[in-house]
Design a protein around this motif. Structure first.
Motif, mmCIF file in Angstrom:
data_model
loop_
_atom_site.group_PDB
_atom_site.id
_atom_site.type_symbol
_atom_site.label_atom_id
_atom_site.label_comp_id
_atom_site.label_asym_id
_atom_site.label_seq_id
_atom_site.Cartn_x
_atom_site.Cartn_y
_atom_site.Cartn_z
ATOM 1 N N UNK A 136 0.801 -1.220 0.000
ATOM 2 C CA UNK A 136 0.000 0.000 0.000
ATOM 3 C C UNK A 136 0.838 1.275 0.000
ATOM 4 N N UNK A 137 1.985 1.254 0.636
ATOM 5 C CA UNK A 137 2.785 2.469 0.766
ATOM 6 C C UNK A 137 3.171 3.058 -0.595
ATOM 7 N N UNK A 138 3.682 2.294 -1.535
ATOM 8 C CA UNK A 138 3.999 2.891 -2.841
ATOM 9 C C UNK A 138 2.757 3.438 -3.552
ATOM 10 N N UNK A 139 1.633 2.727 -3.406
ATOM 11 C CA UNK A 139 0.399 3.208 -4.039
ATOM 12 C C UNK A 139 -0.039 4.532 -3.411
ATOM 13 N N UNK A 140 0.096 4.661 -2.090
ATOM 14 C CA UNK A 140 -0.285 5.900 -1.419
ATOM 15 C C UNK A 140 0.651 7.042 -1.809
ATOM 16 N N UNK A 141 1.937 6.775 -1.920
ATOM 17 C CA UNK A 141 2.902 7.809 -2.335
ATOM 18 C C UNK A 141 2.608 8.235 -3.781
ATOM 19 N N UNK A 142 2.317 7.278 -4.643
ATOM 20 C CA UNK A 142 1.993 7.602 -6.036
ATOM 21 C C UNK A 142 0.710 8.420 -6.117
ATOM 22 N N UNK A 143 -0.292 8.035 -5.339
ATOM 23 C CA UNK A 143 -1.562 8.786 -5.336
ATOM 24 C C UNK A 143 -1.331 10.206 -4.845
ATOM 25 N N UNK A 144 -0.521 10.384 -3.804
ATOM 26 C CA UNK A 144 -0.218 11.736 -3.299
ATOM 27 C C UNK A 144 0.519 12.554 -4.370
ATOM 28 N N UNK A 145 1.433 11.926 -5.067
ATOM 29 C CA UNK A 145 2.157 12.621 -6.138
ATOM 30 C C UNK A 145 1.234 13.029 -7.273
ATOM 31 N N UNK A 146 0.344 12.135 -7.661
ATOM 32 C CA UNK A 146 -0.610 12.443 -8.738
ATOM 33 C C UNK A 146 -1.549 13.562 -8.316
ATOM 34 N N UNK A 147 -2.052 13.507 -7.079
ATOM 35 C CA UNK A 147 -2.925 14.571 -6.588
ATOM 36 C C UNK A 147 -2.197 15.913 -6.553
ATOM 37 N N UNK A 148 -0.957 15.933 -6.107
ATOM 38 C CA UNK A 148 -0.174 17.169 -6.068
ATOM 39 C C UNK A 148 0.038 17.717 -7.479
ATOM 40 N N UNK A 149 0.370 16.850 -8.409
ATOM 41 C CA UNK A 149 0.580 17.270 -9.797
ATOM 42 C C UNK A 149 -0.702 17.882 -10.376
ATOM 43 N N UNK A 150 -1.840 17.208 -10.180
ATOM 44 C CA UNK A 150 -3.105 17.716 -10.721
ATOM 45 C C UNK A 150 -3.499 19.035 -10.047
ATOM 46 N N UNK A 151 -3.255 19.156 -8.757
ATOM 47 C CA UNK A 151 -3.548 20.408 -8.051
ATOM 48 C C UNK A 151 -2.727 21.557 -8.637
ATOM 49 N N UNK A 152 -1.440 21.329 -8.800
ATOM 50 C CA UNK A 152 -0.575 22.389 -9.340
ATOM 51 C C UNK A 152 -0.967 22.745 -10.774
ATOM 52 N N UNK A 153 -1.313 21.742 -11.560
ATOM 53 C CA UNK A 153 -1.739 21.999 -12.938
ATOM 54 C C UNK A 153 -3.041 22.798 -12.983
ATOM 55 N N UNK A 154 -4.021 22.431 -12.167
ATOM 56 C CA UNK A 154 -5.297 23.152 -12.103
ATOM 57 C C UNK A 154 -5.081 24.584 -11.610
ATOM 58 N N UNK A 155 -4.210 24.740 -10.623
ATOM 59 C CA UNK A 155 -3.931 26.064 -10.086
ATOM 60 C C UNK A 155 -3.302 26.954 -11.162
ATOM 61 N N UNK A 156 -2.338 26.418 -11.889
ATOM 62 C CA UNK A 156 -1.698 27.186 -12.962
ATOM 63 C C UNK A 156 -2.713 27.560 -14.042
ATOM 64 N N UNK A 157 -3.610 26.637 -14.357
ATOM 65 C CA UNK A 157 -4.637 26.923 -15.354
ATOM 66 C C UNK A 157 -5.578 28.027 -14.862
ATOM 67 N N UNK A 158 -5.987 27.973 -13.599
ATOM 68 C CA UNK A 158 -6.866 29.002 -13.046
ATOM 69 C C UNK A 158 -6.178 30.365 -13.016
ATOM 70 N N UNK A 159 -4.910 30.392 -12.666
ATOM 71 C CA UNK A 159 -4.160 31.657 -12.669
ATOM 72 C C UNK A 159 -4.086 32.211 -14.085
ATOM 73 N N UNK A 160 -3.808 31.356 -15.042
ATOM 74 C CA UNK A 160 -3.765 31.795 -16.437
ATOM 75 C C UNK A 160 -5.092 32.354 -16.914
ATOM 76 N N UNK A 161 -6.188 31.692 -16.551
ATOM 77 C CA UNK A 161 -7.517 32.176 -16.928
ATOM 78 C C UNK A 161 -7.839 33.495 -16.234
#
Length: 166
Positions: free
Chosen positions: A21-46
């Motif tokens: 479970x630990x690698x899956x949880x670390x990967x999920x946290x990384x994916x969530x962080x990446x999507x958050x940063x991408x959405x934030x950058x998109x909102x700032x651009x808009x």
């Protein structure tokens, strides 16, 4: 011995589950962080794009106001000092535009015409004498920037253009 073996099987299963479970949880946290940063950058651009579009729209409206005022500044009624006729002309121009008010201000700051008041009513000295002095000195139009009105507590922008009174 059987109790110790049972514990070690349970311990081994717990370690196995944690290792899986630990690698899956670390990967999920990384994916969530990446999507958050991408959405934030998109909102700032808009938001930046919306702000630029709004700025361009406001600048276009202010340019239209300045053009209207510059045309009125050449009115023959102003040149002939027929302020009552100019008041009527300016009031008529206001009915077809989004401008709230037009005032003619003498170099000493005394309002000569103010379309917010009926013609003939006594008018005060204006509170923007410094702006009027700069417009008179330079002969160039000048905007006041965004201000909050004393009476109505609403935001407004003033545009001053030099008059051509004779």
């Amino acid at each position: 011995m059987k109790l110790q073996r049972t514990l070690s099987i349970r311990a081994n299963l717990a370690v196995l589950v944690a290792v899986c479970l630990l690698p899956a949880m670390v990967a999920a946290a990384g994916i969530l962080t990446y999507h958050y940063q991408r959405q934030r950058a998109q909102l700032v651009g808009e938001a930046v794009a919306s702000a630029r579009a709004l700025k361009n729209s406001v600048n276009t409206e202010l340019a239209a106001v300045q053009t209207i005022l510059e045309v009125l500044a050449t009115s023959p009624y102003l040149q002939n000092q027929d302020l009552a006729a100019f008041h009527a002309q300016a009031t008529k121009v206001l009915s077809g535009s989004f401008i709230n008010n037009i005032a003619v201000i003498a170099p000493d700051g005394q309002q000569m015409v103010n379309t917010a008041q009926p013609w003939g009513r006594p008018l005060p000295k204006t509170g923007v004498a410094a702006q009027v002095e700069r417009v008179i000195a330079t002969g160039q139009a000048e905007g006041s920037g965004l201000r909050i009105g004393d009476r109505l507590r609403r935001a407004w922008v003033g545009e001053a253009v030099p008059g051509r009174a004779g």
